[in-house]
Design a protein around this motif. Structure first.
Motif: not given
Length: 243
Positions: A174-177, A241, A171, A216-219, A179
């Protein structure tokens, strides 16, 4: 798909089993490698093999049950000036199979948690802030799908704790590069899994490495490696994906 050519990956438990498979695959993609094992002699074979594939690589040693030793290993990597872009926390221990679960000793839990949960967490804490600062990083923590088996309570509980740690830490990034992901290799015929396991170590590839290549920047995701057995890396990435 993330291009890992020229990047550096640290692989714990790289001398055999799943760690060995990860090392060879990543080298074939042009990724430079830091190969961990308990003793330097254990990685001599895989070190020679990955260098033959044309990448830079070196070995490090640490006993993961000794957190001071883990720090020394990471200090050594820092001293070399190596920028770790990718981390595979693959090394783990299964203390014993207890035929009488109610006699499981406390040591099964304490040792399992230090090696399987605490050491990976400490490595993440050392390496991830630098990944965040640079704006790129991949962390892949190896978990286990074991359940309904109180005979291996220390091992399974330590892996469940690693799951919780990974999802919670995810969290933050998340949303960053940067992962962070989990991967379950399935029951494989390794020294840990034993000779009666369902799957060969080779079948865990490319599933074991997908977390290094997603972009996809999803952790916080869990990859089930056996879902991708026999696929090319490109096909596996498309499948995970939703393609």
């Amino acid at each position: 798909m993330t291009n890992v050519k020229g990047k550096w990956a640290l692989i714990t438990g790289a001398s055999r089993g799943l760690g060995y498979q990860i090392a060879i695959f990543m080298a074939k993609q042009g990724c430079n490698l830091i190969l961990h094992s308990r003793e330097l002699k254990n990685t001599e074979k895989v070190l020679a093999e990955v260098k033959e594939l044309g990448v830079d690589a070196y070995s490090v040693a640490a006993e993961l049950s000794d957190l001071d030793d883990v720090d020394k290993m990471l200090d050594g990597i820092d001293a070399k000036g190596t920028v770790v872009d990718i981390l595979f926390n693959d090394a783990a221990v299964q203390i014993a199979y207890r035929t009488e679960p109610f006699t499981t000793p406390a040591e099964d839990f304490t040792k399992s948690f230090i090696i399987n949960t605490t050491a990976p967490a400490m490595i993440c804490y050392r390496l991830m802030p630098k990944m965040i600062e640079r704006g790129f990083g991949r962390v892949i923590n190896t978990t286990s799908g074991i359940k309904d088996d109180p005979h291996q309570a220390g091992y399974s509980a330590s892996k469940a704790a690693l799951d919780k740690f990974t999802v919670d830490l995810g969290t933050v990034v998340d949303g960053t590069d940067v992962i962070i992901s989990l991967v379950d290799p399935g029951w494989c015929r390794t020294d840990l899994g034993g000779p009666n396991a369902f799957h060969s170590p080779e079948s865990s590839i490319p599933g074991m490495v997908l977390g290094a290549f997603v972009n996809d920047k999803k952790s916080g995701r869990l990859f089930h490696a056996q879902d991708y057995a026999g696929l090319t890396l490109a096909a596996a990435l498309e499948k995970c994906s939703g393609g």
